[in-house]
Write a protein that holds these residues in place. Structure first.
Motif, PDB file in Angstrom:
ATOM      1  N   VAL A 153      40.303  19.847  12.745  1.00 15.35           N
ATOM      2  CA  VAL A 153      40.622  19.061  13.940  1.00 15.35           C
ATOM      3  C   VAL A 153      40.353  19.865  15.214  1.00 15.35           C
ATOM      4  CG1 VAL A 153      42.294  17.594  12.756  1.00 15.35           C
ATOM      5  CG2 VAL A 153      43.089  19.650  13.913  1.00 15.35           C
ATOM      6  N   ALA A 163      40.599  15.050  18.360  1.00  7.53           N
ATOM      7  CA  ALA A 163      40.474  14.819  16.918  1.00  7.53           C
ATOM      8  C   ALA A 163      41.860  14.778  16.308  1.00  7.53           C
ATOM      9  CB  ALA A 163      39.637  15.911  16.248  1.00  7.53           C
ATOM     10  N   GLY A 164      41.980  14.052  15.204  1.00  3.81           N
ATOM     11  CA  GLY A 164      43.273  13.972  14.532  1.00  3.81           C
ATOM     12  C   GLY A 164      43.115  13.712  13.060  1.00  3.81           C
ATOM     13  N   GLN A 198      46.906  17.132  15.412  1.00  4.64           N
ATOM     14  CA  GLN A 198      45.891  16.595  16.312  1.00  4.64           C
ATOM     15  C   GLN A 198      45.490  17.704  17.277  1.00  4.64           C
ATOM     16  OE1 GLN A 198      47.688  13.145  18.132  1.00  4.64           O
ATOM     17  NE2 GLN A 198      47.512  11.898  16.270  1.00  4.64           N
TER      18      GLN A 198
END
Length: 456
Positions: A153, A163-164, A198
């Motif tokens: 991530v 991003a997660g 995240q």
């Protein structure tokens, strides 16, 4: 605001209450995050869904506050520069951080909601002279932080802005109307559960929080949605693992107590024979003097006992290590298994007292497996009840349960290894008993059975 209240200490071979956990590195070939990476851990909730007087971040799980699991995981990542934990009670959280010797972790006061707490943490990082390039968000109630998922991530956030981790839905999501009748059913395969960790380019998350409304700050929960709505950044979704669960309700605590030892614990096998035969996995340097003094010695028979237990030991922990010494640094994340031979019972108590002085009292379960060699044993001078009391007295300061197993193998080493008269599909009965017993002892999470002496 400067995040400079931390304690500096050198990392020992294993986690210790007087030093941080060992640094974790990525497997060879896996892309490593670049630049400065920091983390914000919201841990200021009141745990309304838990129904507990104590907020869940402080509830003890296997002898340690729940929040310490994710903090220690983040602390141990080599490319994680610092961690800001946002707390409801500064004094209480600082005591947790101090007790775990987390040198990268700083505690600050949280806000009235999850988003407000995260925003406070982000602003604290923004006030630094060198704010990070990427910031990770991970809940304090999520004890497991898989290193490969974390790295993915972060790398994707560097590349795409956000991003997660996500997981496939287990149940179909439905929408009720105002009278609780079915309004709509979503197609499960088209949706995902949003999980943690995240990660965001720092400027993206900072700007998203500075632009969000009071209503979003008070009632929202999804950081990726803020980045999309206010910064037009579409987050890259990274497939997560089953370990990305969150402790939310009472039943989740039971899952945590069952799984966390196996997912986080180190087991240290103390045995001179095994340590010398596996130098690449030995914990600590060899000691010049014999660590097994008096009437307790270590011989090749220990290798055969370990061979019968190896699968059991590896299944019960995250990593298995070997040491010729008792004084290897350990913490409540570690269990200690001692395998050696008994040649005379008359000094067994003295030996246990010496071991108690050397084994860190923060260790989890401690199991002594003494192989009795019947042909050269002197008569037992103590009753089992008396010996149990001696064990309890010697290890009275230890946080975990201590058990002594007097193992009287009736089979030859060749049988244990699987001789011509032994089925490879079915281990000998004495081996089965020892495996089952050790597995049960390693799963102990309290001192309820402290000081047991068992004869096999």
């Amino acid at each position: 605001m400067h995040l400079q209240e931390n304690h500096q200490s050198s990392a020992p071979v294993f986690p210790s209450p007087h030093g941080p956990p060992p640094t974790k590195t990525l497997p060879e070939g896996m892309e490593k995050p670049q630049g400065r990476v920091a983390a914000v851990v919201p841990a200021a909730g009141s745990s309304e869904r838990m129904g507990s007087v104590t907020p869940k971040q402080y509830i003890e799980v296997c002898g340690r506050p729940l929040v310490t699991y994710c903090l220690e995981a983040l602390q141990s990542v080599e490319w994680m520069s610092r961690v800001v934990v946002v707390a409801d009670d500064l004094a209480r959280m600082r005591e947790v951080v101090r007790g775990a010797a987390l040198s990268k972790v700083t505690v600050i006061q949280g806000g009235g909601s999850r988003h407000r707490s995260i925003r406070v943490g982000v602003e604290a990082l923004a006030a630094e002279e060198d704010p990070p390039d990427v910031v990770v968000v991970h809940d304090g109630a999520r004890p497991i932080v898989p290193l490969h998922t974390l790295a993915q991530v972060v790398v994707m956030a560097q590349r795409h802005g956000a991003a997660g981790a996500v997981r496939s839905l287990v149940s179909t999501v439905v929408m009720p109307d105002a009278q609780d009748f079915l309004e709509e059913s979503l197609v499960r395969s088209q949706y995902r559960n949003s999980e943690m960790p995240q990660a965001f380019r720092f400027g993206v998350l900072r700007d998203a929080y500075r632009k969000c409304s009071d209503e979003e700050a008070d009632y929202g929960t999804e950081c990726l949605a803020l980045a999309l709505r206010h910064c037009r950044v579409k987050a890259k979704l990274v497939p997560g693992t089953p370990q990305l669960w969150k402790v939310t309700e009472e039943k989740d605590l039971e899952v945590a107590r069952a799984l966390l030892p196996r997912l986080t614990r180190h087991t240290i096998v103390v045995c001179r024979t095994l340590a010398s035969s596996q130098p690449c996995r030995t914990a600590g340097a060899a000691h010049a003097s014999d660590p097994f003094t008096g009437a307790v010695t270590c011989r090749e028979e220990c290798s055969h006992v370990f061979a019968s237990l190896e699968d059991t030991l590896r299944r019960s922990c995250k990593e298995l290590h070997f040491s010729p010494r008792y004084d290897t640094a350990v913490s409540s994340l570690a269990s200690v298994v001692v395998i050696t031979n008994v040649t005379c019972h008359t000094t067994l108590v003295e030996h246990l007292k010496d071991a108690a002085a050397d084994i860190n009292n923060a260790a989890g379960p401690v199991i002594f497996i003494f192989n009795q060699q019947s042909h050269n044993l002197n008569p037992i001078p103590l009753s089992i009840v008396s010996l149990q009391q001696e064990v309890r007295d010697a290890f009275s300061n230890h946080s975990g349960p201590v058990t002594v197993i007097l193992n009287s193998p009736t089979r030859t080493p060749e049988c244990i290894k699987g001789g011509p008269d032994v089925s490879h599909d079915q281990p000998p009965p004495d081996t089965q008993r020892l495996r089952s017993l050790v597995a049960s002892l390693l799963d102990q999470t309290s001192r309820g059975f402290h000081g047991l002496v068992l004869v096999l």
